[in-house]
Design a protein around this motif. Structure first.
Motif, short mmCIF file in Angstrom:
data_model
loop_
_atom_site.label_atom_id
_atom_site.label_comp_id
_atom_site.label_asym_id
_atom_site.label_seq_id
_atom_site.Cartn_x
_atom_site.Cartn_y
_atom_site.Cartn_z
N ASP A 172 -5.93 -11.61 48.23
CA ASP A 172 -7.16 -12.51 47.81
C ASP A 172 -7.02 -13.73 47.70
O ASP A 172 -6.00 -14.04 48.04
CB ASP A 172 -6.99 -11.39 46.00
CG ASP A 172 -6.88 -10.32 45.85
OD1 ASP A 172 -7.99 -9.76 46.44
OD2 ASP A 172 -5.45 -9.35 45.34
N ARG A 173 -8.71 -13.66 47.08
CA ARG A 173 -8.81 -15.87 46.72
C ARG A 173 -9.95 -15.84 45.20
O ARG A 173 -10.28 -14.85 45.31
CB ARG A 173 -10.38 -15.67 47.86
CG ARG A 173 -9.99 -17.31 48.08
CD ARG A 173 -11.19 -18.14 49.29
NE ARG A 173 -10.58 -17.78 50.65
CZ ARG A 173 -10.20 -18.52 51.02
NH1 ARG A 173 -9.64 -19.99 50.12
NH2 ARG A 173 -8.50 -17.70 52.14
N ALA A 190 -11.75 -18.77 43.09
CA ALA A 190 -11.97 -19.30 42.38
C ALA A 190 -12.35 -21.06 43.40
O ALA A 190 -13.02 -20.80 43.66
CB ALA A 190 -13.00 -19.06 41.54
N ASP A 191 -10.88 -21.32 42.98
CA ASP A 191 -10.67 -22.59 43.07
C ASP A 191 -10.55 -22.74 44.58
O ASP A 191 -9.59 -23.74 45.03
CB ASP A 191 -9.78 -23.16 42.31
CG ASP A 191 -7.89 -22.10 41.98
OD1 ASP A 191 -8.59 -21.21 43.32
OD2 ASP A 191 -7.52 -22.79 41.38
N GLY A 192 -10.80 -21.39 45.28
CA GLY A 192 -9.93 -21.39 47.11
C GLY A 192 -8.08 -21.12 46.46
O GLY A 192 -7.96 -20.79 48.74
N GLU A 193 -7.96 -20.92 45.98
CA GLU A 193 -6.14 -20.20 45.86
C GLU A 193 -6.28 -18.54 46.27
O GLU A 193 -7.84 -17.89 46.04
CB GLU A 193 -5.32 -20.73 45.11
CG GLU A 193 -5.05 -22.25 44.66
CD GLU A 193 -4.33 -22.08 43.46
OE1 GLU A 193 -3.82 -21.22 42.35
OE2 GLU A 193 -4.07 -23.08 42.80
N THR A 194 -5.02 -18.81 47.62
CA THR A 194 -5.46 -17.60 47.89
C THR A 194 -3.62 -16.87 47.46
O THR A 194 -3.13 -17.56 46.68
CB THR A 194 -5.10 -17.42 49.56
OG1 THR A 194 -3.06 -17.99 49.72
CG2 THR A 194 -6.25 -18.33 50.45
N THR A 209 -4.43 -21.46 60.62
CA THR A 209 -5.66 -21.97 60.10
C THR A 209 -3.97 -22.10 58.33
O THR A 209 -3.49 -21.84 58.29
CB THR A 209 -6.05 -21.63 58.78
OG1 THR A 209 -5.94 -19.97 58.72
CG2 THR A 209 -7.17 -21.10 60.17
N ASN A 210 -5.22 -23.50 57.73
CA ASN A 210 -4.33 -23.81 56.29
C ASN A 210 -3.95 -22.99 55.73
O ASN A 210 -2.52 -22.33 55.51
CB ASN A 210 -4.08 -25.09 56.28
CG ASN A 210 -4.07 -26.43 56.72
OD1 ASN A 210 -3.78 -26.57 57.56
ND2 ASN A 210 -5.00 -27.08 56.42
N ASP A 211 -4.94 -21.77 54.88
CA ASP A 211 -4.47 -20.82 54.60
C ASP A 211 -3.95 -19.63 54.92
O ASP A 211 -3.07 -18.56 54.08
CB ASP A 211 -5.71 -20.20 54.36
CG ASP A 211 -6.90 -20.44 53.46
OD1 ASP A 211 -6.34 -22.09 52.78
OD2 ASP A 211 -7.99 -20.27 53.34
N GLU A 234 -0.55 -18.11 53.46
CA GLU A 234 -0.56 -16.56 52.94
C GLU A 234 0.68 -16.49 53.61
O GLU A 234 1.60 -15.32 53.92
CB GLU A 234 -1.26 -16.07 53.71
CG GLU A 234 -1.72 -14.59 53.82
CD GLU A 234 -2.96 -14.11 54.53
OE1 GLU A 234 -3.86 -14.52 54.56
OE2 GLU A 234 -2.14 -13.49 55.70
#
Ligand code: R5P
Length: 286
Positions: free
Chosen positions: A31-32, A34-38, A58-60, A64
């Motif tokens: 999930d993600r 609204a502020d971009g955090e996963t 990627t950084n995400d 994760e």
């Protein structure tokens, strides 16, 4: 039994590992906010052994992986193996200027806190394993790179720099015939420009397979293809373990006149025609 936990970046490879008998798949949620955090999470599972499969391009994807490690431990796993098919930041393995981090060391330390051991598929330099603080081993996956190749005319396997000679040789050996050669490569780290100096090996009319560990911006590979085509090569194939293919890389290769681009599923791309699952499964003893 063992539970395989796929990161969102490595779903097809995790499924291939399940097919190889490495374990049974669990289905995480990714999930993600609204502020971009996963927020990656795993359902409850019974097994005490977990194998997380996560490429960190990627950084995400890095975050994760850390979340999955924490979630799996929370879900009751007592033995966690982390398989990293593509380790991002592996080329940042030195501080080139005072004040710069050794980025791969920073990420390796973080990853080590959530696992009992790590396997790295064809890391850019095997020495990056030393940055992890748990047992960490590389997995060779180059032997499969020759699988899609057939009917090559008088083939030449070329490494675009000295660091890729072993990969080119392994690919040639797996194909079964052909010579191996390499280019001298100089990269200007200020401008990013690459200068490739070919050897004197004749390429006229020969099919050439250029083998590298990574195609990132495509600068190295497209430069090699242009040189080979200007010297009259037959079909030129671009083969790599990790098809990062950032930005316009795929177009650069096409514009340079590549016959076909071949990569592995260490990163899930349209060119990922070779699976590293058998090499990983063999290494995990499955
Ligand atoms: C360099 O040492 C690597 O083996 C690759 O040649 C390089 O990382 C490829 O990067 P790019 O596609 O941006 O030229």
């Amino acid at each position: 039994m063992t539970t395989i936990v796929p990161a969102s970046t490595s779903q097809a490879l995790a499924a291939a590992l399940a097919d190889e008998g490495v374990g049974s798949l669990t289905v995480p949620t990714y999930d993600r906010f609204a502020d971009g955090e996963t927020l990656a999470a795993v359902p409850e599972f019974e097994d005490s052994e977990a194998i997380i499969v996560a490429s960190t391009a990627t950084n995400d994807a890095h975050i994760e992986l850390l979340q999955l490690q924490d979630a799996v431990r929370e879900a009751g796993a007592t033995d966690i193996t982390t398989v990293i098919p593509y380790l991002g930041y592996a080329r940042q393995d030195k501080a080139f200027k005072r004040g710069q981090p050794i980025s791969v060391r920073a990420t390796a330390r973080a990853i080590s806190t959530g696992t009992d051991r790590v396997f790295l598929v064809e890391p850019h330099e095997p020495a990056v394993a030393d940055f992890f603080t748990v047992p960490t081993e590389p997995i060779d996956a180059a032997a499969g790179l020759a699988e899609p190749l057939s009917d090559l005319q008088d083939p030449l396997f070329v490494a675009p720099d000295e660091g890729a000679i072993e990969l080119a040789t392994t690919t040639r050996d797996a194909y079964g015939e052909g010579a191996v050669d390499y280019f001298e490569k100089d990269r200007d780290y200020e401008t990013g420009e690459i200068e490739l100096t070919p050897s004197d090996a004749p390429v006229d009319g020969r099919d050439v397979v250029v083998v590298d560990d990574i195609i990132a911006t495509g600068g190295t590979m497209s430069g090699a293809i242009e040189v080979l085509n200007s010297r009259g090569a037959g079909d030129v194939y671009a083969v790599c373990v990790h098809p990062v293919l950032a930005e316009a890389a795929r177009t650069k290769l096409a514009a340079a006149g590549v016959e076909r681009v071949i990569g592995t599923d260490s990163l899930e791309r349209a060119v990922s025609d070779v699976s590293v699952a058998p090499a990983i499964a063999a290494r995990l003893g499955k």
